[in-house]
Motif scaffolding. Structure first.
Motif, mmCIF file in Angstrom:
data_model
loop_
_atom_site.group_PDB
_atom_site.id
_atom_site.type_symbol
_atom_site.label_atom_id
_atom_site.label_comp_id
_atom_site.label_asym_id
_atom_site.label_seq_id
_atom_site.Cartn_x
_atom_site.Cartn_y
_atom_site.Cartn_z
ATOM 1 N N ARG A 91 -37.099 34.058 59.241
ATOM 2 C CA ARG A 91 -38.556 33.947 59.102
ATOM 3 C C ARG A 91 -38.941 32.467 59.022
ATOM 4 O O ARG A 91 -38.215 31.659 58.437
ATOM 5 N N SER A 92 -40.081 32.152 59.609
ATOM 6 C CA SER A 92 -40.556 30.772 59.588
ATOM 7 C C SER A 92 -40.792 30.359 58.139
ATOM 8 O O SER A 92 -41.600 30.945 57.432
ATOM 9 N N ARG A 93 -40.086 29.348 57.710
ATOM 10 C CA ARG A 93 -40.212 28.904 56.321
ATOM 11 C C ARG A 93 -41.510 28.140 56.109
ATOM 12 O O ARG A 93 -42.122 28.200 55.042
ATOM 13 N N SER A 94 -41.902 27.383 57.107
ATOM 14 C CA SER A 94 -43.052 26.498 56.933
ATOM 15 C C SER A 94 -44.368 27.193 57.259
ATOM 16 O O SER A 94 -45.432 26.671 56.953
ATOM 17 N N GLY A 95 -44.292 28.368 57.883
ATOM 18 C CA GLY A 95 -45.522 29.047 58.305
ATOM 19 C C GLY A 95 -45.924 28.696 59.728
ATOM 20 O O GLY A 95 -46.805 29.339 60.310
ATOM 21 N N ALA A 96 -45.287 27.683 60.303
ATOM 22 C CA ALA A 96 -45.632 27.283 61.666
ATOM 23 C C ALA A 96 -45.001 28.243 62.672
ATOM 24 O O ALA A 96 -44.010 28.909 62.372
ATOM 25 N N THR A 126 -41.973 36.313 67.512
ATOM 26 C CA THR A 126 -41.893 35.341 66.428
ATOM 27 C C THR A 126 -41.569 36.110 65.153
ATOM 28 O O THR A 126 -41.734 37.327 65.083
ATOM 29 N N HIS A 127 -41.091 35.377 64.136
ATOM 30 C CA HIS A 127 -40.644 36.043 62.902
ATOM 31 C C HIS A 127 -41.382 35.429 61.726
ATOM 32 O O HIS A 127 -41.157 34.257 61.390
ATOM 33 N N VAL A 128 -42.261 36.234 61.136
ATOM 34 C CA VAL A 128 -43.087 35.738 60.043
ATOM 35 C C VAL A 128 -42.612 36.314 58.708
ATOM 36 O O VAL A 128 -42.476 35.616 57.721
ATOM 37 N N SER A 129 -42.383 37.652 58.726
ATOM 38 C CA SER A 129 -42.147 38.385 57.484
ATOM 39 C C SER A 129 -41.126 39.485 57.744
ATOM 40 O O SER A 129 -40.904 39.869 58.897
ATOM 41 N N ASN A 130 -40.529 39.999 56.672
ATOM 42 C CA ASN A 130 -39.629 41.143 56.845
ATOM 43 C C ASN A 130 -40.396 42.401 57.229
ATOM 44 O O ASN A 130 -39.793 43.393 57.640
ATOM 45 N N LEU A 131 -41.722 42.352 57.096
ATOM 46 C CA LEU A 131 -42.528 43.474 57.564
ATOM 47 C C LEU A 131 -42.593 43.528 59.090
ATOM 48 O O LEU A 131 -43.031 44.530 59.658
ATOM 49 N N ASP A 132 -42.187 42.443 59.738
ATOM 50 C CA ASP A 132 -42.258 42.388 61.205
ATOM 51 C C ASP A 132 -41.551 43.573 61.844
ATOM 52 O O ASP A 132 -42.038 44.156 62.815
ATOM 53 N N SER A 133 -40.373 43.935 61.312
ATOM 54 C CA SER A 133 -39.599 45.030 61.926
ATOM 55 C C SER A 133 -40.390 46.329 61.903
ATOM 56 O O SER A 133 -40.381 47.089 62.874
ATOM 57 N N VAL A 134 -41.074 46.569 60.771
ATOM 58 C CA VAL A 134 -41.869 47.801 60.644
ATOM 59 C C VAL A 134 -43.028 47.761 61.636
ATOM 60 O O VAL A 134 -43.292 48.730 62.353
ATOM 61 N N ILE A 135 -43.718 46.614 61.669
ATOM 62 C CA ILE A 135 -44.870 46.470 62.576
ATOM 63 C C ILE A 135 -44.428 46.641 64.020
ATOM 64 O O ILE A 135 -45.078 47.333 64.811
ATOM 65 N N LEU A 136 -43.291 46.038 64.370
ATOM 66 C CA LEU A 136 -42.821 46.127 65.761
ATOM 67 C C LEU A 136 -42.423 47.557 66.097
ATOM 68 O O LEU A 136 -42.721 48.056 67.190
#
Lengths: 532, 329
Positions: free
Chosen positions: A243-248, A160-170
């Motif tokens: 990234r999920s715009r709505s947070g869902a 899932t894609h929440v934030s641009n930090l996702d790439s770093v975390i992954l």
């Protein structure tokens, strides 16, 4: 990526794309000139939408194409097409330099760890003991299954894609699991930063220009991804696209790249590859707070958050904001959960420990027969599209099941549901825009709503429908609400909600809506507002 | 049988009722057919070159196309057993109507019990006798996948069958299921001697509500304006349609609490559909007044006259339903 593979892949992309375009033109009786004219048109449009790297060279190239197109005969048009495809390939292609990877692997985890555990530069310089990364980024779920599937075939990780930090975390998680790096498509705007561009480019990332709507470009992108899979390189795609715009948790998925798993599998079978199997591993990310939440929800609410609108300037583009975010977040011992789901075959069937596809009865069956007729493996686009659709259903189910809810999500939902209950006639948009007559809620009402919610969530977790952060299973409801409110207070310009005395005040209704959307899709009890 | 056509998918028909035997009889003229049945079959009805099997395992082995001509009540049991033997390249076409508790559609039962994905529903104005007599017949085959349609086309080539294709298996199965409820309601209207115009109004309501619920479950709105929706929902002269019509009339005559009637009503697929559609609609926040009215009659909460009157007083808003659906993102 091995150099010889890179050459083969790039050559393969060129020949497949050109052959596909010719074939399509022949079937539709469409001249090549029309395809090229469309390419030029799309690039002119693209140039208006935003700056890209190497903009000037790009403009010169397309000027040349347009100039030559006007007087090109058939042979020249074919040559032009070849150049256009070659230009797109040069734009897309990634690289992998093992030396850069070694540096990144050694340097990145302690650097990020320092940030995540709120260490000061002074402490970092003094080489004081840093808290291990595992304490802050929790990689859980089917980690062993992922490792095993990598031994059996080629893996597509689909988070899932929440934030641009996702790439770093992954990237950190993959490193933490001692897995070789995954190839992935990084948004072109990330390459605007020279330092980031250097690392991204040399760590297997290829460029994805989300504003480029040219069908030829999209075909190059998909073919590149497909060929890397066929050559046995693991890939990472975000099926949500943005990234999920709505947070869902994502419900609408873009399955173009993930869907390359089926043609790649078919090609592997047709050429009797030694390791033909491909697997798709869903992964769900969960943050207590999201760096770009304010921008994302604002975008959603303005109804501009369609796929054509790409946000390039948000909190992620401001390094100070990023630093503040991670240091404050993890200074509170906050966790990021990356939950790996059970792997799937390209058709969405679950697979066992050895990568064998499982029928609903639990029996092993030969999934290659999904793409066979009378023993012959065939590509049938209309059929394969439906299989990809089924894969999307399986991904959605996995995301929902392995979604980890944290205190911010639960508190936000409880407060927002009280807002709904106190104004049942108003829809959610009106509640956010205008609010309601009740400006605050009694703490006991918030506790009661949270308590009922937690009971329902625990029941759902028991039946395997979602996951709760461990602390939510055992903490007192007062502590859960308190934890949620503490997080809301530390980072966003205005807290989503705040406690004053024995009342809770919703301060940023849009943010509350964003965080409570993480519970969207689960059947939950309504809140009750006290009469007093 | 004349010489079998080249390249026909190897076909097995599973079932013992009139649909199964009619299909075996008709298709047996085009190529080699296997009929899997769990009871003796009248040899005069089935051509002698139709191969008979009595176990699903034997029936499944080597088959490229399976036609399951079994009622919904038996579908899961058959699918579960077949699931032990099916392969992913097989095509399954079913003729079941109705839903299981939870509003589970037939194709979902097959998906849940087998590894087969290329699933289709074969339906349409049921005219088994016409088919057997070689008269022209129109029918609908709905599937998300192309293979079932190509396989059916291959078998039906040269026959007086107009095969209409739909990609909307959800819509067609929902329409099929609602047909029973509409027939029940029309039967009640006949029992109350309400006249032919009422039949049309009830049909209109059934169509609207099928579209409303169907689209909420992923069906295409236009399915309900085409042959698949309209013809399926019209109270039919098929055995199943006639059964529902006559039960509806009986409800008016003797009441739902009549011992004999109350024993058979729960087995009617239209009754099950009514309860499940109403419950599913309520969970989704949908208004289904015809379903609610028929359910109220079945539970004894309302008399047929009062229930139908409540529906007939309502305006038909099918156009508005469609318009709203077209505006969905």
């Amino acid at each position: 990526m091995r150099r010889e593979d890179q050459h083969r892949i790039l050559a393969g992309v060129e020949s497949r794309v050109i052959n596909a375009v010719f074939s399509e033109c022949a079937q539709q009786q469409k001249p090549i000139e029309e395809v090229l004219a469309d390419c030029v048109y799309q690039q002119r449009r693209r140039a208006k939408d935003g700056r890209r790297r190497h903009q000037r060279q790009s403009e010169l190239f397309w000027d040349g194409v347009q100039r030559r197109l006007g007087r090109a005969d058939d042979a020249e048009q074919r040559q032009l097409l070849s150049q256009v495809v070659g230009n797109y390939i040069a734009e897309v292609r990634g690289n992998f330099d093992p030396r850069v990877y070694k540096i990144a692997r050694r340097a990145l985890p302690p650097l990020v760890s320092a940030l995540l555990t709120a260490s000061s530069p002074k402490r970092l310089a003094s080489r004081a003991e840093l808290a291990p990364l595992e304490d802050s980024v929790i990689v859980q779920g089917e980690t062993e299954h992922l490792r095993r599937l990598r031994e059996v075939g080629t893996v597509i990780l689909a988070p899932t894609h929440v934030s641009n930090l996702d790439s770093v975390i992954l990237a950190l998680a993959i490193s933490q699991l001692n897995l070789p790096p995954f190839i992935y498509g990084a948004a072109q705007d990330l390459f605007n930063n020279p330092l980031l561009s250097f690392f991204l480019h040399n760590l297997g990332a290829y460029t994805v220009d989300r504003l480029n709507q040219d069908p030829v470009y999209k075909r190059v992108l998909k073919t590149y991804a497909m060929l890397t899979l066929e050559h046995g390189y693991d890939n990472l795609f975000f099926p949500g696209g943005v990234r999920s715009r709505s947070g869902a948790v994502e419900k609408r998925l873009k399955l173009g790249l993930v869907g390359t798993s089926i043609p790649a599998y078919i090609h592997n079978l047709q050429r009797h590859a030694v390791r033909p199997k491909l697997f798709v591993v869903p992964a769900t990310l969960s943050y207590q707070l999201v760096l770009e939440a304010e921008t994302l929800i604002d975008d959603f609410l303005q109804d501009v958050g369609k796929s054509r609108y790409i946000i390039t300037d948000d909190e992620f583009s401001r390094p100070r904001r990023v630093f503040d975010f991670v240091s404050q977040l993890f200074g509170m011992d906050s966790k990021i959960y990356l939950t790996l789901s059970r792997g799937l075959d390209p058709f969405g069937n679950p697979v066992d420990e050895d990568g064998e596809s499982l029928a609903p009865s639990g029996k092993i069956f030969d999934c290659s027969r999904h793409v066979m007729w009378r023993g012959v493996v065939q590509e049938v686009p209309e059929r394969d599209r439906e299989y990809t659709h089924d894969l999307g259903d399986s991904l959605r189910a996995a995301y929902s099941r392995d979604n980890v809810l944290q205190a911010t999500h639960v508190s936000a939902y409880a407060i927002f549901s009280l807002m709904r209950a106190s104004q049942p006639q108003a829809d959610w948009l009106r509640l956010i825009r205008i609010g309601n007559t009740t400006e605050s809620y009694a703490l006991k009402d918030v506790y009661n709503a949270t308590q009922r919610l937690l009971q329902a969530l625990k029941a759902l977790e028991q039946s395997g429908r979602l996951r709760l952060a461990p602390v939510l299973r055992t903490a007192a409801v007062e502590d859960v609400v308190s934890d949620g409110l503490r997080h809301f207070a530390i980072y966003h310009a205005q807290p989503a909600a705040k406690r004053r005395g024995d009342r809770i005040f919703p301060l940023d209704r849009a943010l509350l809506f964003y965080y409570q959307n993480r519970l969207d899709g689960y059947v939950l009890p309504p809140a009750q507002v006290s009469v007093a | 049988m004349s010489a079998p056509r080249e390249g026909l998918p190897r076909l097995t028909i599973v079932g013992t009722g009139p649909i199964a035997t009619t299909l075996a009889q008709v298709l047996g003229q085009a190529g080699p057919v296997t009929l899997c049945t769990d009871r003796p079959v009248d040899a005069h009805v089935i051509p002698s070159d139709v191969k008979l099997e009595h176990t699903l395992q034997a029936a499944c082995l080597g088959a490229e196309m399976l036609v399951l001509a079994v009622p919904l009540a038996k579908l899961r049991h058959v699918a579960r057993e077949l699931g032990q033997y099916t392969t992913a390249d097989q095509v399954i076409i079913h003729t079941a109507r109705g839903v299981e508790p939870g509003f589970v559609l037939p194709h979902a039962i097959l998906r849940a019990e087998t590894c087969v994905r290329q699933i289709a529903v074969l339906n349409g104005p049921h005219a088994g006798k016409d088919l057997a007599r070689g008269k022209p017949v129109a029918t609908i085959l709905a599937s998300r996948f192309p293979a079932p349609f190509l396989a059916a086309q291959a078998w039906l080539a040269g026959m007086p069958v107009m095969l209409h294709k739909s990609c909307d298996i959800i819509g067609v199965e929902v329409a099929n299921a609602f047909a029973g409820v509409v027939s029940l309601a029309v039967g009640m209207a006949h029992g109350l001697d309400l006249g032919e115009s009422v039949r049309g109004v009830l049909f209109g309501h059934g169509l609207t509500e099928a579209a409303r619920l169907g689209c909420a479950l992923g069906a295409e709105a236009e399915t309900f304006t085409t042959l698949a929706g309209v013809s399926e929902l019209m109270p039919a002269s098929s055995p199943l349609g006639m059964q529902h019509l006559s039960r509806g009339e009986e409800i008016v005559k003797v009441g739902v609490h009549d011992a004999a009637l109350s024993a058979v009503l729960p087995q009617l697929q239209g009754v099950v559909t009514c309860y499940e559609a109403q419950a599913r609609g309520a969970a989704l926040g949908l208004e289904l007044p015809l379903m609610t009215a028929v359910r109220n009659v079945l539970t004894g909460q309302s008399t047929p006259a009062v229930a139908l009157e409540s529906v007939l007083d309502l305006g038909l808003d099918f156009g508005r339903v469609l318009a709203r659906l077209e505006m969905r993102p």
